[in-house]
Design a protein around this motif. Structure first.
Motif, PDB file in Angstrom:
ATOM      1  N   LEU A   1     -12.931  11.086 -40.869  1.00 29.40           N
ATOM      2  CA  LEU A   1     -14.309  11.261 -40.399  1.00 29.40           C
ATOM      3  C   LEU A   1     -14.395  11.155 -38.878  1.00 29.40           C
ATOM      4  O   LEU A   1     -15.026  11.994 -38.224  1.00 29.40           O
ATOM      5  N   SER A   2     -13.743  10.155 -38.297  1.00 27.92           N
ATOM      6  CA  SER A   2     -13.800  10.000 -36.838  1.00 27.92           C
ATOM      7  C   SER A   2     -13.076  11.149 -36.137  1.00 27.92           C
ATOM      8  O   SER A   2     -13.530  11.617 -35.091  1.00 27.92           O
ATOM      9  N   ALA A   3     -11.973  11.631 -36.708  1.00 33.57           N
ATOM     10  CA  ALA A   3     -11.284  12.771 -36.107  1.00 33.57           C
ATOM     11  C   ALA A   3     -12.162  14.016 -36.160  1.00 33.57           C
ATOM     12  O   ALA A   3     -12.220  14.788 -35.195  1.00 33.57           O
ATOM     13  N   ALA A   4     -12.891  14.218 -37.261  1.00 34.66           N
ATOM     14  CA  ALA A   4     -13.787  15.374 -37.369  1.00 34.66           C
ATOM     15  C   ALA A   4     -14.931  15.265 -36.369  1.00 34.66           C
ATOM     16  O   ALA A   4     -15.316  16.267 -35.746  1.00 34.66           O
ATOM     17  N   ILE A   5     -15.477  14.079 -36.189  1.00 38.13           N
ATOM     18  CA  ILE A   5     -16.570  13.887 -35.229  1.00 38.13           C
ATOM     19  C   ILE A   5     -16.075  14.140 -33.805  1.00 38.13           C
ATOM     20  O   ILE A   5     -16.728  14.824 -33.011  1.00 38.13           O
ATOM     21  N   ILE A   6     -14.916  13.609 -33.482  1.00 38.53           N
ATOM     22  CA  ILE A   6     -14.361  13.799 -32.141  1.00 38.53           C
ATOM     23  C   ILE A   6     -14.075  15.271 -31.877  1.00 38.53           C
ATOM     24  O   ILE A   6     -14.392  15.800 -30.803  1.00 38.53           O
ATOM     25  N   LEU A   7     -13.494  15.963 -32.853  1.00 35.19           N
ATOM     26  CA  LEU A   7     -13.204  17.383 -32.681  1.00 35.19           C
ATOM     27  C   LEU A   7     -14.481  18.211 -32.545  1.00 35.19           C
ATOM     28  O   LEU A   7     -14.557  19.132 -31.734  1.00 35.19           O
ATOM     29  N   SER A   8     -15.513  17.879 -33.331  1.00 38.29           N
ATOM     30  CA  SER A   8     -16.760  18.642 -33.229  1.00 38.29           C
ATOM     31  C   SER A   8     -17.446  18.401 -31.886  1.00 38.29           C
ATOM     32  O   SER A   8     -17.947  19.342 -31.270  1.00 38.29           O
TER      33      SER A   8
END
Length: 97
Positions: A35-42
């Motif tokens: 989840l945190s990786a997806a938020i950072i990438l977005s």
């Protein structure tokens, strides 16, 4: 000779390894990581696309709240145009030039 050198380097480790029985791998940790990786990438993608977007604003707004005359200094260069052909006419909303 190089193979023996690399085998000796594999034994050198600055961080000690923990044993498998003390490692805890909960599913919530994996979920939070994804989840945190997806938020950072977005957020990174949004900032990159915002950085690449070009917006042109052709309007100028003058702050009239001070009630004073506004002095505008312009420095414009027109190559290969004689000065006698150039002029600037400015008029405000009240018709004052």
């Amino acid at each position: 000779m190089a193979k023996g050198l690399f085998n000796n380097l594999q034994g050198i480790d600055a961080f000690g390894k923990t044993t498998e029985d003390v490692k805890v791998k909960p599913r919530t940790g994996a979920f939070l990581t994804i989840l945190s990786a997806a938020i950072i990438l977005s957020f990174t993608a949004m900032e990159f696309f915002d950085y690449r977007r070009v917006t042109v604003d052709t309007s100028i707004v003058v702050d009239k709240s001070r009630g004073e005359k506004l002095t505008v200094n312009m420095n414009v260069t027109f190559p290969r145009v004689p000065c006698y052909l150039l002029s600037v006419d400015v008029m405000d909303i009240s018709g004052e030039t």
